[in-house]
Design an enzyme around this catalytic site. Sequence first.
Site, mmCIF file in Angstrom:
data_model
loop_
_atom_site.group_PDB
_atom_site.id
_atom_site.type_symbol
_atom_site.label_atom_id
_atom_site.label_comp_id
_atom_site.label_asym_id
_atom_site.label_seq_id
_atom_site.Cartn_x
_atom_site.Cartn_y
_atom_site.Cartn_z
ATOM 1 N N GLU A 104 0.849 -1.191 0.000
ATOM 2 C CA GLU A 104 0.000 0.000 0.000
ATOM 3 C C GLU A 104 0.884 1.239 0.000
ATOM 4 O O GLU A 104 1.854 1.279 0.760
ATOM 5 C CB GLU A 104 -0.907 0.018 1.231
ATOM 6 C CG GLU A 104 -1.897 1.169 1.151
ATOM 7 C CD GLU A 104 -2.880 1.210 2.326
ATOM 8 O OE1 GLU A 104 -2.806 0.348 3.218
ATOM 9 O OE2 GLU A 104 -3.705 2.119 2.323
ATOM 10 N N MET A 128 0.725 -2.782 8.703
ATOM 11 C CA MET A 128 -0.009 -2.909 7.447
ATOM 12 C C MET A 128 -0.938 -4.112 7.498
ATOM 13 O O MET A 128 -0.526 -5.209 7.882
ATOM 14 C CB MET A 128 1.001 -3.026 6.294
ATOM 15 C CG MET A 128 0.371 -3.231 4.942
ATOM 16 S SD MET A 128 -0.638 -1.792 4.435
ATOM 17 C CE MET A 128 -1.883 -2.618 3.467
ATOM 18 N N GLU A 129 -2.165 -3.876 7.059
ATOM 19 C CA GLU A 129 -3.255 -4.842 7.236
ATOM 20 C C GLU A 129 -3.366 -5.911 6.151
ATOM 21 O O GLU A 129 -4.463 -6.439 5.927
ATOM 22 C CB GLU A 129 -4.578 -4.067 7.306
ATOM 23 C CG GLU A 129 -5.044 -3.420 5.978
ATOM 24 C CD GLU A 129 -4.669 -1.953 5.800
ATOM 25 O OE1 GLU A 129 -3.697 -1.520 6.450
ATOM 26 O OE2 GLU A 129 -5.324 -1.257 5.018
ATOM 27 N N ASN A 130 -2.281 -6.278 5.464
ATOM 28 C CA ASN A 130 -2.345 -7.313 4.423
ATOM 29 C C ASN A 130 -3.232 -8.471 4.861
ATOM 30 O O ASN A 130 -3.121 -8.954 5.986
ATOM 31 C CB ASN A 130 -0.947 -7.861 4.147
ATOM 32 C CG ASN A 130 0.081 -6.770 4.062
ATOM 33 O OD1 ASN A 130 -0.032 -5.882 3.234
ATOM 34 N ND2 ASN A 130 1.062 -6.808 4.955
ATOM 35 N N HIS A 147 -6.427 -1.925 15.293
ATOM 36 C CA HIS A 147 -6.649 -1.193 14.036
ATOM 37 C C HIS A 147 -6.451 -2.109 12.818
ATOM 38 O O HIS A 147 -7.314 -2.195 11.947
ATOM 39 C CB HIS A 147 -5.697 0.001 13.991
ATOM 40 C CG HIS A 147 -5.813 0.846 12.767
ATOM 41 N ND1 HIS A 147 -6.526 2.023 12.742
ATOM 42 C CD2 HIS A 147 -5.301 0.688 11.531
ATOM 43 C CE1 HIS A 147 -6.449 2.549 11.531
ATOM 44 N NE2 HIS A 147 -5.706 1.762 10.770
ATOM 45 N N GLU A 148 -5.321 -2.788 12.778
ATOM 46 C CA GLU A 148 -5.044 -3.635 11.598
ATOM 47 C C GLU A 148 -6.040 -4.789 11.538
ATOM 48 O O GLU A 148 -6.495 -5.178 10.466
ATOM 49 C CB GLU A 148 -3.604 -4.158 11.621
ATOM 50 C CG GLU A 148 -2.516 -3.091 11.763
ATOM 51 C CD GLU A 148 -2.642 -1.916 10.817
ATOM 52 O OE1 GLU A 148 -3.147 -2.092 9.693
ATOM 53 O OE2 GLU A 148 -2.241 -0.792 11.209
ATOM 54 N N HIS A 163 -9.316 -3.637 10.131
ATOM 55 C CA HIS A 163 -9.276 -3.443 8.674
ATOM 56 C C HIS A 163 -9.770 -4.676 7.914
ATOM 57 O O HIS A 163 -10.145 -4.574 6.750
ATOM 58 C CB HIS A 163 -7.841 -3.155 8.215
ATOM 59 C CG HIS A 163 -7.479 -1.702 8.134
ATOM 60 N ND1 HIS A 163 -8.305 -0.753 7.562
ATOM 61 C CD2 HIS A 163 -6.353 -1.035 8.501
ATOM 62 C CE1 HIS A 163 -7.701 0.435 7.604
ATOM 63 N NE2 HIS A 163 -6.522 0.287 8.183
ATOM 64 N N GLU A 210 -9.643 4.331 6.355
ATOM 65 C CA GLU A 210 -8.782 4.770 7.466
ATOM 66 C C GLU A 210 -9.552 5.539 8.539
ATOM 67 O O GLU A 210 -9.380 5.280 9.732
ATOM 68 C CB GLU A 210 -7.585 5.574 6.954
ATOM 69 C CG GLU A 210 -6.616 4.762 6.088
ATOM 70 C CD GLU A 210 -6.081 3.499 6.772
ATOM 71 O OE1 GLU A 210 -6.245 3.351 7.992
ATOM 72 O OE2 GLU A 210 -5.500 2.649 6.057
HETATM 73 N N1 B3K Z 1 -2.874 1.031 5.691
HETATM 74 C C1 B3K Z 1 -1.568 1.180 6.257
HETATM 75 C C2 B3K Z 1 -0.851 2.405 5.808
HETATM 76 C C3 B3K Z 1 -0.173 2.281 4.501
HETATM 77 C C4 B3K Z 1 0.685 3.502 4.231
HETATM 78 C C5 B3K Z 1 1.222 3.546 2.861
HETATM 79 N N2 B3K Z 1 2.137 4.636 2.645
HETATM 80 C C6 B3K Z 1 -1.600 1.155 7.751
HETATM 81 C C7 B3K Z 1 -2.907 1.432 8.385
HETATM 82 O O1 B3K Z 1 -3.452 2.505 8.291
HETATM 83 O O2 B3K Z 1 -3.448 0.544 8.981
HETATM 84 ZN ZN ZN Z 2 -5.358 1.875 8.780
#
Ligand code: B3K
Ligand code: ZN
Length: 879
Positions: free
Chosen positions: A124, A266-268, A300-301, A304, A323
């Site tokens: 992302e 990061m929420e992969n 938070h993650e 998501h 977000e």
């Molecule tokens: N979604 C990611 C942030 C990605 C940032 C890219 N430059 C973390 C978060 O907000 O959960």
């Molecule tokens: Zn986020």
Amino acid sequence: MREGQPSTIYLRDYTPPTYDVLSLELSFDLGEDYTRVNNEAVYQRRDPSTTTLELMGEQLVLISIAINDRVLAPHEYVVSDTGLSLFNFPERAKLTIVTEIYPQKNTSLEGLYQSSGNFCTQCEAQGFRKITYYPDRPDVMTVFTTRITADKVKYPVLLSNGNLVEQGTLADGRHWARWLDPFPKPSYLFALVAGNLLHVEDHYTTTSGRVVVLRIYTEPHNIDKCDHAMQSLKRAMYWDEQRFGLEYDLDIYMIVAVDDFNMGAMENKGLNVFNSKLVFASPETATDFDYISIESVIGHEYFHNWTGNRVTCRDWFQLSLKEGLTVFRDQEFTADLHSRPVERIESVRTLRTSQFAEDASPMAHPIRPSSYMEINNFYTMTVYEKGAEVVRLYQTLLGREGFRKGMDLYFQRHDGQAVTTEDFLAAMADANQVNLSQLQHWYDQAGTPEVTVSLDYDAATQTCTLHLSQTCPPTPEASTKQAFLIPIELGLLASDGREIPLQLQGSTAPAANAMVLRLEQAHQVFSFNHVPEKPVPSLLRNFSAPVRLHFDYTEAELIFLMRHDQDAFNRWDAGQRLAMLTFKRLLSDLSSDEPLGLEHEFVSAWQAVLTDESLDVALRAEALTLPSEADIAEVNRPADPSAIHTVREFVHTTLAKTLRLDFEACYASLQDHGTYQIDAVSMGRRRLRNICLAYLGRLRESSINSLCVKQYADANNMTDSLAALSVLVDIDCPERTKALQHFHDRWQNDTLVMDKWFSLQATSSLPNTLEHVKQLMQHHLFDMRNPNKVRALIGSFTQRNPLHFHAPDGSGYQFLTECVLELNALNPQIASRMVRPLMNWRHYESKPAAFMREQLERIKAHEGLSPDVFEIVSKSLAA
Ligand code: B3K
Ligand code: ZN
């Protein structure tokens, strides 16, 4: 790095994808010199008017391309710096692309890179295009299969999204694994990890009875610090089921901690990658703040998975859709688990200090921007924190139940889709059968609205009238604004402190002690009947909207609200307003060479909070925390940083001297023995005790230095040892040197703890701090390629040391420029974060402003400037 001026992308130019991806098989051959990526995708035309397939790709070495296994000749496609175009592409075909990449040389920490010798990814927003050619946009979703091959000894663990379906060993000492993620997803949620990692494992059984395996992977030496993160994950899973009825959907949930990471986490899908700072905790190494942050970011993650992954964004302009909503959810999670008012105060403090400043800057943008040059620049306080406040508006207007109905409808309608903020608004409105269209302005207009309130009281008719008006300052996207819908939660207090029942004229609703007014127009008047005396209004309770609220309170009224308001947030806010009034007066006295003095009423208001043991400890700690120098600067423009420092120190020191005995008594009464606990009360006690110590530190007496040394030596946790050290770090004394050395020697093998050591020294108010920071940059543990180190040392100096950053000779600005230019070549995302303290140069007095501007010009003229930094500096300099 791209040369020349980067172009601007506009929301209004959005067009749907021309081809769908029906399936995707990725295969990675991870090597020491290069990594080979085989990408086999089936494309299906969606738009009958075109036969061109456009794929994005950057910094890739193309090895071969084949359509339905027929290798293409070079004239059959066009490769550029940013992608690959295929003409006359069939209606449906398999496309196989082989590329090579160099993860070991990737210092941008975007795409595939190495951290501590392990492979990991960050896709992302647009990092996937640095891995392979692909329609790297969030509205293209498909099922991913990922095969990873690597050396078995160096990289025993091979991970990707979804479920492990097959694995095997090869003859040459290599091994492989194949992962399948059954949920269609956009490329930004792809992840791959390969390395020498250990894991801790636990399980969670969902409400519907499914057992989910939970794993946290780390380098071996940190394996004992994952327990808090694991417990946090389980709490998050439970909370999302209870509050929103949302369950996890795969059989396994993995978190990998890495030391080199551009942001928090990061929420992969199924495979979160985390900055190790937000995973590892033990009482000796992590502060209370770290414990809470870890829990909130793990939450938070995890959240998501529904708000972001199952329902994702149509394009990057919609970033706040996931977000803002997910921050709102993590704030509610923290509030439900700990103290709701403390959570609210902390969130609003961050919003006011950082987001309000951003909204008043040349980078001001609506939570749904309409244009950008570099999307990574829009992961901002506005999109995240103000975005969360806008989501909160729905809950304030609809109530918790109505909000839940809206969420349910949102998932019912959009599960598996890539949608827009309008879709979210429509779900909320439709589920509650109300018209919320005016809320749209919050998505499209930037700037912090200003709400001004005045009060009339007519004793003869017992009527109290509130006159409300709203304005919003011009921002880059619009000079005049349409009226926002602003919910104002309020109460009216009688002289005995009790709430007067609110009987709104023209309303048949039964009288209540608190209510929410809807301010929808530029000016509006609300009258209340049966008000027996002139009340003191408690306005914008619980911070019911992200606005600046003006009411001409007297100091006496603020002291009254500090004591009597039933709304804990507003009790705190009254204290902050009182402090701000005081600072304003002192700044004016200072500039006219008047002697500085504190009013007796102010001191006793502070004393009342300090000594009232019936009050919540954590809230007392919040109330005794003075607004920061940055907060004071924002409302006293053009700002004179050195004058602001002087008056704030004056207030801090005067309170310390006048209330010395109370601070000492409070400090002594809060000593905790026994094991470290992280419940709200224990954290509140440590916080208040350490605030007392910080005040006492202002006395500059050797007995206090000894007290700090004692606390540092006796502490069984990082919160207390760091608090003691942070008092000493501002005092020029032998104890300071000794304690810093001791801390260094004890923790030099723990990189996260050493970040605290760097950061602490960078925030010192002692002379020569800049020189010292420069020396610390030569320390063998400092590394410009590691974002945590950069943030700890350089970021702390430029963002949390206004005294020295704004040194009158401009040396702080010059230093920042040099760092930014060095970082620009290594890691543009970090460079572009670091440059931001220069952005609001217009908020300062003419001399510092000119110096700051000069540095921005210097950066702008630099050859090879990244689009990331270019966007910030060019917008900052634009008229
Ligand atoms: N979604 C990611 C942030 C990605 C940032 C890219 N430059 C973390 C978060 O907000 O959960
Ligand atoms: Zn986020």
